[in-house]
Design a protein around this motif. Sequence first.
Motif, mmCIF file in Angstrom:
data_model
loop_
_atom_site.group_PDB
_atom_site.id
_atom_site.type_symbol
_atom_site.label_atom_id
_atom_site.label_comp_id
_atom_site.label_asym_id
_atom_site.label_seq_id
_atom_site.Cartn_x
_atom_site.Cartn_y
_atom_site.Cartn_z
ATOM 1 N N GLN A 1 -12.388 -52.450 30.533
ATOM 2 C CA GLN A 1 -12.235 -51.943 29.170
ATOM 3 C C GLN A 1 -12.353 -53.123 28.209
ATOM 4 N N LYS A 2 -12.276 -52.872 26.913
ATOM 5 C CA LYS A 2 -12.417 -53.954 25.931
ATOM 6 C C LYS A 2 -11.399 -55.069 26.157
ATOM 7 N N ALA A 3 -10.151 -54.713 26.375
ATOM 8 C CA ALA A 3 -9.102 -55.737 26.476
ATOM 9 C C ALA A 3 -8.352 -55.691 27.803
ATOM 10 N N GLY A 4 -8.916 -55.063 28.809
ATOM 11 C CA GLY A 4 -8.216 -54.961 30.083
ATOM 12 C C GLY A 4 -8.972 -54.076 31.059
ATOM 13 N N TYR A 5 -8.209 -53.237 31.783
ATOM 14 C CA TYR A 5 -8.794 -52.434 32.856
ATOM 15 C C TYR A 5 -8.286 -50.998 32.830
ATOM 16 N N GLY A 6 -9.063 -50.123 33.423
ATOM 17 C CA GLY A 6 -8.702 -48.736 33.653
ATOM 18 C C GLY A 6 -9.166 -48.382 35.059
ATOM 19 N N TYR A 7 -9.208 -47.085 35.359
ATOM 20 C CA TYR A 7 -9.685 -46.678 36.684
ATOM 21 C C TYR A 7 -10.302 -45.293 36.648
ATOM 22 N N GLN A 8 -11.080 -45.029 37.668
ATOM 23 C CA GLN A 8 -11.629 -43.701 37.901
ATOM 24 C C GLN A 8 -11.285 -43.298 39.327
ATOM 25 N N ILE A 9 -10.995 -42.013 39.489
ATOM 26 C CA ILE A 9 -10.832 -41.433 40.815
ATOM 27 C C ILE A 9 -12.103 -40.630 41.071
ATOM 28 N N ILE A 10 -12.781 -40.977 42.141
ATOM 29 C CA ILE A 10 -14.033 -40.322 42.507
ATOM 30 C C ILE A 10 -13.750 -39.426 43.707
ATOM 31 N N LYS A 11 -14.044 -38.139 43.557
ATOM 32 C CA LYS A 11 -13.818 -37.177 44.643
ATOM 33 C C LYS A 11 -15.142 -36.487 44.939
ATOM 34 N N ASN A 12 -15.551 -36.554 46.194
ATOM 35 C CA ASN A 12 -16.829 -35.976 46.610
ATOM 36 C C ASN A 12 -17.980 -36.518 45.771
ATOM 37 N N LYS A 13 -17.946 -37.816 45.516
ATOM 38 C CA LYS A 13 -18.994 -38.547 44.796
ATOM 39 C C LYS A 13 -19.131 -38.157 43.329
ATOM 40 N N LYS A 14 -18.094 -37.494 42.767
ATOM 41 C CA LYS A 14 -18.095 -37.126 41.353
ATOM 42 C C LYS A 14 -16.811 -37.646 40.712
ATOM 43 N N SER B 1 -6.792 -56.063 36.970
ATOM 44 C CA SER B 1 -7.371 -55.054 37.867
ATOM 45 C C SER B 1 -6.413 -54.656 38.984
ATOM 46 N N LEU B 2 -5.517 -55.552 39.397
ATOM 47 C CA LEU B 2 -4.559 -55.235 40.459
ATOM 48 C C LEU B 2 -3.598 -54.133 40.011
ATOM 49 N N GLN B 3 -3.133 -54.199 38.771
ATOM 50 C CA GLN B 3 -2.229 -53.160 38.261
ATOM 51 C C GLN B 3 -2.953 -51.819 38.154
ATOM 52 N N ALA B 4 -4.205 -51.854 37.735
ATOM 53 C CA ALA B 4 -5.001 -50.615 37.673
ATOM 54 C C ALA B 4 -5.197 -50.048 39.073
ATOM 55 N N LYS B 5 -5.465 -50.933 40.034
ATOM 56 C CA LYS B 5 -5.694 -50.477 41.410
ATOM 57 C C LYS B 5 -4.433 -49.881 42.034
ATOM 58 N N LYS B 6 -3.274 -50.496 41.782
ATOM 59 C CA LYS B 6 -2.008 -49.954 42.318
ATOM 60 C C LYS B 6 -1.773 -48.538 41.807
ATOM 61 N N THR B 7 -1.981 -48.351 40.507
ATOM 62 C CA THR B 7 -1.749 -47.037 39.902
ATOM 63 C C THR B 7 -2.769 -46.030 40.421
ATOM 64 N N ALA B 8 -4.032 -46.434 40.478
ATOM 65 C CA ALA B 8 -5.080 -45.544 40.982
ATOM 66 C C ALA B 8 -4.824 -45.148 42.435
ATOM 67 N N SER B 9 -4.321 -46.083 43.223
ATOM 68 C CA SER B 9 -4.022 -45.792 44.636
ATOM 69 C C SER B 9 -2.917 -44.737 44.754
ATOM 70 N N LEU B 10 -1.917 -44.816 43.889
ATOM 71 C CA LEU B 10 -0.848 -43.818 43.894
ATOM 72 C C LEU B 10 -1.395 -42.446 43.496
ATOM 73 N N VAL B 11 -2.245 -42.414 42.489
ATOM 74 C CA VAL B 11 -2.861 -41.145 42.062
ATOM 75 C C VAL B 11 -3.702 -40.569 43.198
ATOM 76 N N ALA B 12 -4.500 -41.403 43.841
ATOM 77 C CA ALA B 12 -5.339 -40.948 44.954
ATOM 78 C C ALA B 12 -4.492 -40.401 46.101
ATOM 79 N N GLN B 13 -3.379 -41.064 46.393
ATOM 80 C CA GLN B 13 -2.488 -40.599 47.453
ATOM 81 C C GLN B 13 -1.903 -39.233 47.113
ATOM 82 N N LYS B 14 -1.537 -39.036 45.851
ATOM 83 C CA LYS B 14 -1.001 -37.732 45.429
ATOM 84 C C LYS B 14 -2.050 -36.643 45.586
ATOM 85 N N ILE B 15 -3.295 -36.952 45.246
ATOM 86 C CA ILE B 15 -4.373 -35.976 45.408
ATOM 87 C C ILE B 15 -4.559 -35.637 46.883
ATOM 88 N N LYS B 16 -4.560 -36.648 47.725
ATOM 89 C CA LYS B 16 -4.710 -36.427 49.170
ATOM 90 C C LYS B 16 -3.577 -35.566 49.721
#
Length: 98
Positions: free
Chosen positions: A25-38, A58-73
């Motif tokens: 992002q302009k001043a940091g990082y965000g994340y996307q969760i990709i499911k079935n290539k979308k 990016s590590l903080q973004a990855k930690k949060t994204a990993s938790l979101v992905a785990q919840k989806i799973k």
Amino acid sequence: MLFLGICLIACQKKSNPIDIKITQQKAGYGYQIIKNKKTFIDQPYIPAIPGEQVFKDSLQAKKTASLVAQKIKNSSIPRISVDELDSMKIEYEIQKFQ
């Protein structure tokens, strides 16, 4: 025997691959969760925090994204709370109202 073979095919859990992409992002990082290539979730800002604050690294973004992905799973609602952010030591600023 034929019924058993059909059940094994029909009863197998479908694979729903979930990937994480860290976005710049302009001043940091965000994340996307990709499911079935979308893109399933596009999160440019820290969730649960008012305003538009990006992750500091990016590590903080990855930690949060990993938790979101785990919840989806786990078929849970992929909502993140302030308590979860705090437990992962995600840095954010508390906005003061004037």
